[in-house]
Write a protein that holds these residues in place. Structure first.
Motif, PDB file in Angstrom:
ATOM      1  N   PRO A  10     -11.232  30.329 -13.866  1.00 45.92           N
ATOM      2  CA  PRO A  10     -12.665  30.027 -13.921  1.00 45.92           C
ATOM      3  C   PRO A  10     -13.034  28.692 -13.278  1.00 45.92           C
ATOM      4  O   PRO A  10     -14.213  28.442 -13.017  1.00 45.92           O
ATOM      5  CB  PRO A  10     -12.956  30.015 -15.428  1.00 45.92           C
ATOM      6  CG  PRO A  10     -11.641  29.671 -16.069  1.00 45.92           C
ATOM      7  CD  PRO A  10     -10.592  30.291 -15.202  1.00 45.92           C
ATOM      8  N   GLY A  11     -12.026  27.833 -13.026  1.00 45.01           N
ATOM      9  CA  GLY A  11     -12.326  26.514 -12.475  1.00 45.01           C
ATOM     10  C   GLY A  11     -12.425  26.467 -10.966  1.00 45.01           C
ATOM     11  O   GLY A  11     -12.721  25.418 -10.390  1.00 45.01           O
ATOM     12  N   ILE A  12     -12.179  27.583 -10.284  1.00 44.91           N
ATOM     13  CA  ILE A  12     -12.224  27.602  -8.819  1.00 44.91           C
ATOM     14  C   ILE A  12     -13.523  28.241  -8.357  1.00 44.91           C
ATOM     15  O   ILE A  12     -13.822  29.390  -8.702  1.00 44.91           O
ATOM     16  CB  ILE A  12     -11.024  28.371  -8.239  1.00 44.91           C
ATOM     17  CG1 ILE A  12      -9.705  27.726  -8.675  1.00 44.91           C
ATOM     18  CG2 ILE A  12     -11.110  28.412  -6.714  1.00 44.91           C
ATOM     19  CD1 ILE A  12      -8.469  28.469  -8.201  1.00 44.91           C
ATOM     20  N   ARG A  13     -14.292  27.487  -7.573  1.00 48.76           N
ATOM     21  CA  ARG A  13     -15.537  27.996  -6.992  1.00 48.76           C
ATOM     22  C   ARG A  13     -15.287  28.193  -5.495  1.00 48.76           C
ATOM     23  O   ARG A  13     -14.947  27.252  -4.786  1.00 48.76           O
ATOM     24  CB  ARG A  13     -16.691  27.027  -7.238  1.00 48.76           C
ATOM     25  CG  ARG A  13     -16.885  26.698  -8.703  1.00 48.76           C
ATOM     26  CD  ARG A  13     -18.015  25.708  -8.940  1.00 48.76           C
ATOM     27  NE  ARG A  13     -19.326  26.317  -8.738  1.00 48.76           N
ATOM     28  CZ  ARG A  13     -20.478  25.655  -8.911  1.00 48.76           C
ATOM     29  NH1 ARG A  13     -20.465  24.372  -9.278  1.00 48.76           N
ATOM     30  NH2 ARG A  13     -21.630  26.271  -8.708  1.00 48.76           N
ATOM     31  N   LEU A  14     -15.449  29.412  -5.034  1.00 42.90           N
ATOM     32  CA  LEU A  14     -15.080  29.780  -3.670  1.00 42.90           C
ATOM     33  C   LEU A  14     -16.293  29.761  -2.746  1.00 42.90           C
ATOM     34  O   LEU A  14     -17.349  30.308  -3.077  1.00 42.90           O
ATOM     35  CB  LEU A  14     -14.452  31.171  -3.669  1.00 42.90           C
ATOM     36  CG  LEU A  14     -14.007  31.742  -2.318  1.00 42.90           C
ATOM     37  CD1 LEU A  14     -12.888  30.889  -1.711  1.00 42.90           C
ATOM     38  CD2 LEU A  14     -13.540  33.192  -2.481  1.00 42.90           C
ATOM     39  N   VAL A  15     -16.115  29.142  -1.587  1.00 43.26           N
ATOM     40  CA  VAL A  15     -17.155  29.107  -0.550  1.00 43.26           C
ATOM     41  C   VAL A  15     -16.524  29.534   0.766  1.00 43.26           C
ATOM     42  O   VAL A  15     -15.513  28.963   1.187  1.00 43.26           O
ATOM     43  CB  VAL A  15     -17.773  27.700  -0.405  1.00 43.26           C
ATOM     44  CG1 VAL A  15     -18.815  27.695   0.717  1.00 43.26           C
ATOM     45  CG2 VAL A  15     -18.397  27.234  -1.712  1.00 43.26           C
ATOM     46  N   PHE A  16     -17.091  30.557   1.395  1.00 47.82           N
ATOM     47  CA  PHE A  16     -16.677  30.929   2.745  1.00 47.82           C
ATOM     48  C   PHE A  16     -17.421  30.025   3.730  1.00 47.82           C
ATOM     49  O   PHE A  16     -18.642  29.880   3.641  1.00 47.82           O
ATOM     50  CB  PHE A  16     -17.024  32.380   3.054  1.00 47.82           C
ATOM     51  CG  PHE A  16     -16.186  33.401   2.338  1.00 47.82           C
ATOM     52  CD1 PHE A  16     -15.028  33.036   1.658  1.00 47.82           C
ATOM     53  CD2 PHE A  16     -16.542  34.744   2.347  1.00 47.82           C
ATOM     54  CE1 PHE A  16     -14.249  33.981   1.004  1.00 47.82           C
ATOM     55  CE2 PHE A  16     -15.777  35.699   1.697  1.00 47.82           C
ATOM     56  CZ  PHE A  16     -14.629  35.309   1.022  1.00 47.82           C
ATOM     57  N   VAL A  17     -16.689  29.462   4.685  1.00 48.37           N
ATOM     58  CA  VAL A  17     -17.295  28.636   5.730  1.00 48.37           C
ATOM     59  C   VAL A  17     -16.802  29.196   7.057  1.00 48.37           C
ATOM     60  O   VAL A  17     -15.647  28.997   7.433  1.00 48.37           O
ATOM     61  CB  VAL A  17     -16.900  27.148   5.578  1.00 48.37           C
ATOM     62  CG1 VAL A  17     -17.713  26.290   6.552  1.00 48.37           C
ATOM     63  CG2 VAL A  17     -17.124  26.662   4.149  1.00 48.37           C
ATOM     64  N   THR A  18     -17.671  29.909   7.760  1.00 48.04           N
ATOM     65  CA  THR A  18     -17.211  30.710   8.883  1.00 48.04           C
ATOM     66  C   THR A  18     -18.149  30.639  10.078  1.00 48.04           C
ATOM     67  O   THR A  18     -19.337  30.319   9.938  1.00 48.04           O
ATOM     68  CB  THR A  18     -17.051  32.185   8.438  1.00 48.04           C
ATOM     69  OG1 THR A  18     -16.663  32.980   9.553  1.00 48.04           O
ATOM     70  CG2 THR A  18     -18.360  32.730   7.878  1.00 48.04           C
ATOM     71  N   GLY A  19     -17.604  30.939  11.229  1.00 49.25           N
ATOM     72  CA  GLY A  19     -18.422  31.062  12.426  1.00 49.25           C
ATOM     73  C   GLY A  19     -19.085  32.415  12.531  1.00 49.25           C
ATOM     74  O   GLY A  19     -19.996  32.609  13.337  1.00 49.25           O
TER      75      GLY A  19
END
Length: 761
Positions: free
Chosen positions: A30-39
């Motif tokens: 629960p402590g990991i917040r995922l963000v995609f950063v993509t072209g």
């Protein structure tokens, strides 16, 4: 922590085991917040969101930082896009300015607030830079090939910084990951980061002296795990102390996942008594037969937990003598969940859609949540029972989401799925609000089977609208199946596709009959008694022709159009008056909901009107039975019929047609089969007279053609049909599906034209 990661070359790459390990960690922690950063543009990210094996991001920064999307709603985060939008001149001015450069080519990919091009490094001249300056754009060149015009000040790093503030997190809690130069803005600033193994040299050179950036030798997800440990995320031990696969392995080498128990349960005075099915269909004994050789196995099915069975018995034996190493693992469900999951949602939402009556479908989000939760319980139970590398065989649309939940828990398993109902075309299936989740789940399978090639291709078309894939193998449908001779026919079918992460094999396996069961029915006293009653009612063979219709009460079965077509035939061919009787057996629906009540009333009204118009002394044109008959009695109807008239508006297969053929063949008859070309069986049963149930004229004329067919033609057709039905029986169906699921080279001889015909019927 926030994990802000590039996709291609980073989060979607690396050792498969480490990729699964990282994905499981993100889903479980629960402590990991995922963000995609993509072209990529959002449209190009969408297929990843349909893959249940990939964790769902909380936010998506796409278009190299020019777009920010909420991962749950897929709506733009307007608070972060206002400034970026103000700095964007629009696409058209850039395209017009770049038209003069013949050596710079536009990228044909989805894009928003960026303009992307292909070119060599020396093509990025001062003139190109000046165009960007004049238009107020930033220019980004990466991987020695990609050129991007971006809004001033918009890049992965700047947008990520604003997003981290918006999320209310601290910069020290962010780990960034990338592999190309367009990832540099988020790897050269205030965040910890990792250049994963195989990163672009320009990126490595630019970050070489940055102590906050790890240059990992490990590729993709392996490098991200390396960085999480290196920087001490998730505690002093990093990820080393995290459990990634705590599912205890079972002992079953073959697991059947089916909505129905392999036995009947009778509840009496608070106790559960188990007994063999009083009237098992042919599928259950066939599936059980795979455990007769001592194969260690489990059968997963639901059972009502109403509190009377205390404690609830999870594991039961099935038949210790016949299947010594098979156990039944029961999934406890309360009655309300069963009613929603099976009786209401599956039948009210999916059943009409699958049979192309999409306008009748009722989709409810709360019911979908129950459906998913029940599927999750099936997956958890399956994961507990399956041995390492076991084969799991999942059955039908009620369990669509099991592959997704199961693959997440047990990536080692070989998962196969058979779709027992019709699978519609993409324009029908796409009305389902959760189509991406369903398709994403089925694509977690190693093998997916349908009845006929047309249904396989319908599935492929649906996948085509959800995510990119490559067709790896195709094969001709003939001679096993009809090609262009009916609505359900097809010339070629896809047998293997490959998505980004998985190869999925596809097969066509029409369910067959248990011929021994047919023979046993003919030997029964119930058959002989019913035969005498029929002879008294409609006469013996030769005393007038009998048309037989056996359908379950359902709007998909086309009973009412058939009655209207029969009336039309009597009008067009008065020689049939007093010479033919239509016997309709209409099996009541399991649940008497309003739509079925209305259908019964319409059918009964039509029967009464037609009988009133044409009846004569000693002859009633329609004999209508609103009831079901056991197989032993039904065989008497099959034997007596001169024409079997099966006309569903849509049907996945239709075993009734095969039962008629089997009885005619076993008794030396020459009955004629008039079959809707919208049934799956129509593509398989060479020799049937095919009809369009949506065309009353065609319905009437094909029935009449069957009635006046010459005995020699009828005998030829029934022999061909009988050979097909007896050769492709239920045992062959099961063994061929298992062979396909295990990727064994056991291609059906009939597909390659080597089928040997049996003895004449």
């Amino acid at each position: 922590m926030i994990l802000a990661t590039d996709l291609d070359g980073t989060f979607l790459s690396g050792n498969p085991d480490d990729r699964a390990r990282l994905y499981q960690l993100i889903n479980a922690h629960p402590g990991i917040r995922l963000v995609f950063v993509t072209g990529r543009g959002l449209e190009a990210v969408m297929p990843l969101l349909s893959d249940p094996g990939i964790p769902e991001p909380e936010y998506i920064i796409c278009d190299v930082g020019a777009t920010v999307i909420d991962g749950a709603t897929l709506q733009p985060v307007s608070e972060l896009l206002e400034e970026i939008e103000q700095n964007w001149p629009g696409d058209i001015p850039i395209v017009q300015a770049m038209e003069r450069f013949e050596n710079i080519r536009r990228q044909e990919v989805p894009q928003t607030r960026r303009s992307s091009w292909f070119c060599e490094r020396d093509a990025v001249t001062d003139e190109v830079r000046q165009i960007a300056e004049d238009l107020g754009c930033d220019l980004l060149y990466s991987s020695n090939y990609y050129l991007d015009f971006l809004p001033k000040g918009a890049n992965k790093g700047a947008t990520l910084k604003r997003l981290v503030e918006y999320m209310g997190e601290h910069e020290d809690d962010v780990l960034t990951a990338g592999d190309t130069l367009n990832d540099l803005p988020m790897l050269e600033g205030q965040f910890k980061g990792v250049c994963v193994g195989g990163s672009e040299q320009d990126l490595l050179d630019a970050t070489e002296k940055n102590a906050w950036i790890l240059h990992s030798d490990e590729p993709g997800c392996s490098g991200i795990l390396d960085a999480m440990s290196h920087f001490g995320f998730l505690g002093p031990q990093g990820v080393a102390h995290e459990g990634f696969d705590d599912t205890e392995r079972g002992t079953s080498d073959l697991v059947m996942v089916y909505h129905r128990l392999p036995y009947e349960e009778v509840r009496e005075k608070g106790k559960v008594r188990r007994q063999p099915h009083s009237s098992p269909n042919g599928i259950l004994p066939t599936l059980l037969s795979f455990f007769a050789d001592g194969t260690r196995g489990a059968w997963i099915a639901w059972s009502i937990d109403d509190g009377t069975e205390d404690p609830f018995v999870t594991h039961t034996s099935v038949d210790k003598e016949a299947y010594p190493n098979l156990i039944c693992s029961r999934v406890p469900l309360v009655k309300e969940d069963v009613d929603i999951f099976y009786k209401r949602f599956s039948k009210e939402a999916f059943w009409p859609m699958l049979h192309t009556f999409w306008e009748r479908a009722e989709f409810r989000e709360d019911h979908w949540e129950v459906f998913c939760e029940v599927n999750r319980k099936f997956a958890e139970k399956t994961a507990e029972e399956a041995a390492e590398g076991a084969l799991v065989w999942i059955h039908d649309y009620n369990l669509w989401m099991v592959p997704a939940y199961l693959r997440e828990r047990r990536p080692d398993l070989k998962i196969a799925f058979f779709h027992h109902t019709h699978f519609p075309s993409a324009d029908i299936f796409n009305v389902v609000p959760w189509r991406r989740e369903i398709v994403g789940s089925l694509l977690q399978c190693d093998y997916v089977g349908f009845h006929i090639p047309r249904q396989v291709e319908n599935f492929v078309d649906v996948v085509r609208g959800v995510m990119p894939f490559q067709v790896q193998e195709r094969q001709p449908c003939a001679p096993r199946f009809l090609t262009y001779g009916c609505a359900a026919g097809l010339g070629e079918m896809t047998t293997e596709i490959e998505t980004t992460h998985r190869t999925i094999r596809l097969g066509a396996h029409p369910v067959g009959l248990d011929i021994d069961r047919m023979k046993q029915a003919l030997d029964s006293s119930a058959y002989r008694k019913q035969k005498r009653l029929l002879e008294e009612d409609v006469g013996k063979k030769g005393d007038g022709q009998v048309i037989l219709s056996v359908e379950r009460l359902d709007y998909t079965k086309g009973v009412l159009p058939k009655l209207l077509a029969f009336e039309k035939m009597l009008d067009a061919h008065p020689d049939m008056i007093n010479a033919v009787t239509l016997v309709i057996i209409c099996v009541p629906a399991a649940q008497e909901i309003k739509v079925y009540q209305e259908l019964v009333a319409d059918i009964e009204q039509a029967v009464g009107r037609i009988n009133g118009r044409f009846a004569q002394v000693g002859w009633t044109p329609i004999r209508y039975y609103y009831r079901g008959f056991p197989m032993q009695q039904l065989t008497a109807f099959y034997e007596r019929a001169d024409v079997m008239w099966i006309t569903p508006l849509r049907d996945g297969l239709n075993l009734v047609a095969k039962e008629f053929v089997a009885i005619q063949g076993l008794t030396g008859g020459a009955g004629r089969l008039v079959l809707s070309e919208f049934t799956g069986a129509a593509a398989e049963l060479h020799g049937a007279l095919l009809t369009n149930p949506h065309d009353l004229h065609d319905l009437a004329e094909r029935c009449y053609q069957g009635l006046v067919m010459t005995p020699s033609e009828a005998a030829t057709r029934i022999r061909l049909l009988y050979d097909i039905v007896t050769y492709h029986d239920i045992r062959r169906w099961g063994s061929e599906f298992i062979a396909g699921a295990r990727n064994e080279d056991k291609r059906d001889e009939a597909v390659s034209g080597k089928m040997e015909l049996g003895e004449p019927a």
